[in-house]
Design a protein around this motif. Sequence first.
Motif, short mmCIF file in Angstrom:
data_model
loop_
_atom_site.label_atom_id
_atom_site.label_comp_id
_atom_site.label_asym_id
_atom_site.label_seq_id
_atom_site.Cartn_x
_atom_site.Cartn_y
_atom_site.Cartn_z
N GLY A 61 -5.85 6.14 19.01
CA GLY A 61 -4.90 5.94 20.09
C GLY A 61 -3.77 5.02 19.69
O GLY A 61 -3.68 4.56 18.54
N TRP A 63 -1.33 1.71 21.14
CA TRP A 63 -0.95 0.68 22.14
C TRP A 63 0.56 0.51 22.02
O TRP A 63 1.08 0.23 20.96
CB TRP A 63 -1.70 -0.63 21.85
N LEU A 99 2.87 11.19 27.04
CA LEU A 99 1.45 11.07 27.36
C LEU A 99 0.74 12.41 27.12
O LEU A 99 -0.32 12.46 26.50
CB LEU A 99 1.35 10.65 28.84
N ALA A 102 0.59 13.16 23.38
CA ALA A 102 -0.40 12.32 22.71
C ALA A 102 -1.80 12.86 22.98
O ALA A 102 -2.62 13.01 22.06
CB ALA A 102 -0.27 10.88 23.19
N ILE A 109 -3.48 6.61 25.04
CA ILE A 109 -2.33 5.71 25.17
C ILE A 109 -2.73 4.46 25.94
O ILE A 109 -3.22 4.55 27.08
CB ILE A 109 -1.15 6.41 25.88
N VAL A 213 -2.69 7.20 31.98
CA VAL A 213 -2.75 6.22 30.88
C VAL A 213 -4.23 5.82 30.66
O VAL A 213 -4.97 5.62 31.61
CB VAL A 213 -1.88 5.00 31.24
#
Length: 539
Positions: A61, A63, A99, A102, A109, A213
């Motif tokens: 992931g 940040w 988002l 990803a 995320i 998220v």
Amino acid sequence: MTFTESHSASHPEPQSPLWWQDAVIYQVYPRSFGDGDGDGVGDLAGLLTRLPYIASLGVDGIWMTPFQPSPQVDQGYDVSDYCGVDPLFGTMGQFDQLLDAAHTLGLRIFLDVVPNHCSSEHPLFQAAVAAGPGSPERAMFHFGNGPDGDTPPNNWQSVFGGSAWHRVNPGSDTDTEWYLHLFSPQQPDWNWRNPAVGDYFEDVLRFWFDMGVDGLRIDVAHALFKADGLPDAANANSVVDGLRSNPQVSDQEEVHEVYRRWRRVADSYSPGRVLVGEVNLDPRRAARYTRHDEMHQAFAFAFVKLGWDADAWAAVGTELEAARREHGAPPSWALENHDIVRSATRFGRGDRGFLRARAGLLAILGLPGGAFIYQGQELNLPEVDVPLDARVDPMWARGGVSRDGARVPLPWTVTPANTFGFSSDGAAEPWLPTPADWGTRSVEANLQDENSTLHLTIEALKLRKQLTEKEILSPGDGGTWRVDDGGLLTCQRGEQFLVAVAMGDEPARLPDGQVVLTSSPLTAEGLLPPDAAAWVLLR
Ligand code: GLC
């Protein structure tokens, strides 16, 4: 450039509730990752097109440091709207797209939430200033007076230097109040003793969790509550140090209730959302923030800033292990972030610094728990000596320490000079100047060199997954730390796996076993050279 290899298929199932325990997260500093619109500042569009690169590393992931609306006094850590996207970075539509993209690539995320302070341009702070002394609006923050209007309520110093108090209306006879800012005057601290602040932040959490998220990194997580009555600090000279050691300024018992509440919110989602704290306290105190009903993880902060020192690594590692046993949550290892000097520079001069930084990265990727890689660490970037007139960190202006050197835009391609693929052709100069040799450290240059730190990182993450699938590594592993007389540091993890780092001046003999990965080649005698790390499967 193309990044054809995707590791998304081997990512843990999104449903696995404990995926975070040994997750490897890549920290993106959006300003400096990729510039999509050519204004010299990185943005969401630039990140979107480079997501396949992040996925190709094999991390779990991302940040993202703050991209919410902000006057950018502290590069986004002065938030004026917690539920938006600053036009500098793009739009909410672009974030939504990011988002989705990803998640399609198997990347979670994490966003940064900044609950200790906001921007002085936040509407609630503006309302507080306008409403005047004694108003409920001011009770959302810490306003007050010393014995007379010319002195602040106490002796606290700001982390960025100077007093932690700013007089709101200098020269006024009717409004002589000061407000508290642990960081810059443009970052007023919220008053968490006011329940309205807790309610406000619950809405912020839900807003992002509702969008999908996966988790939050919580900024200055230990400092939300200050000692009741705001008494003077024992160590008046330094809140930086005081945030860790002054009981008046941070680590108040009441703060844990905040994270219990946030954990209930996070757990109410499916899949559950994850909380990782910036808890800059010693291991035992920090571990209390990761009790079973609080945050999931906290950065191993005592470890983050260590120099190249085997005894110090072993001592902190052992303490973190004891804390893990007491409270159950595995640590989150990191050696770099946007606030500290790059490890290639911190660990030593010239080649030795670079070798050690590579070794350090391989080491943390083998330790039990989660790990964070800061963008550019996989390229072994050094700290940049940013020219004095180009430095923008507020800590530089107020306190004489600049964090700009770790925040220089990432080099993607060998040429052209200045932008190095960070921006498109014809773009504005990058917001921080790039050094002339940046291209030799770029993603492109790393991809071409089979011995590069980028290839090492990819290989380490692939192997980490394989060893986890074979149950040789498990997130529940303990770590046993030792240092031998020659300065060989080892951390044995579980029964079969050991991380070794040669921190002495002579090549070191490794314990019996199969060496599966090293950061530098073994010597002809099969020894681990100084400034190198190895992963060993024990016999
Ligand atoms: C955290 C951030 C840092 C910021 C500070 C104030 O330590 O990592 O960049 O300046 O909080 O928000």
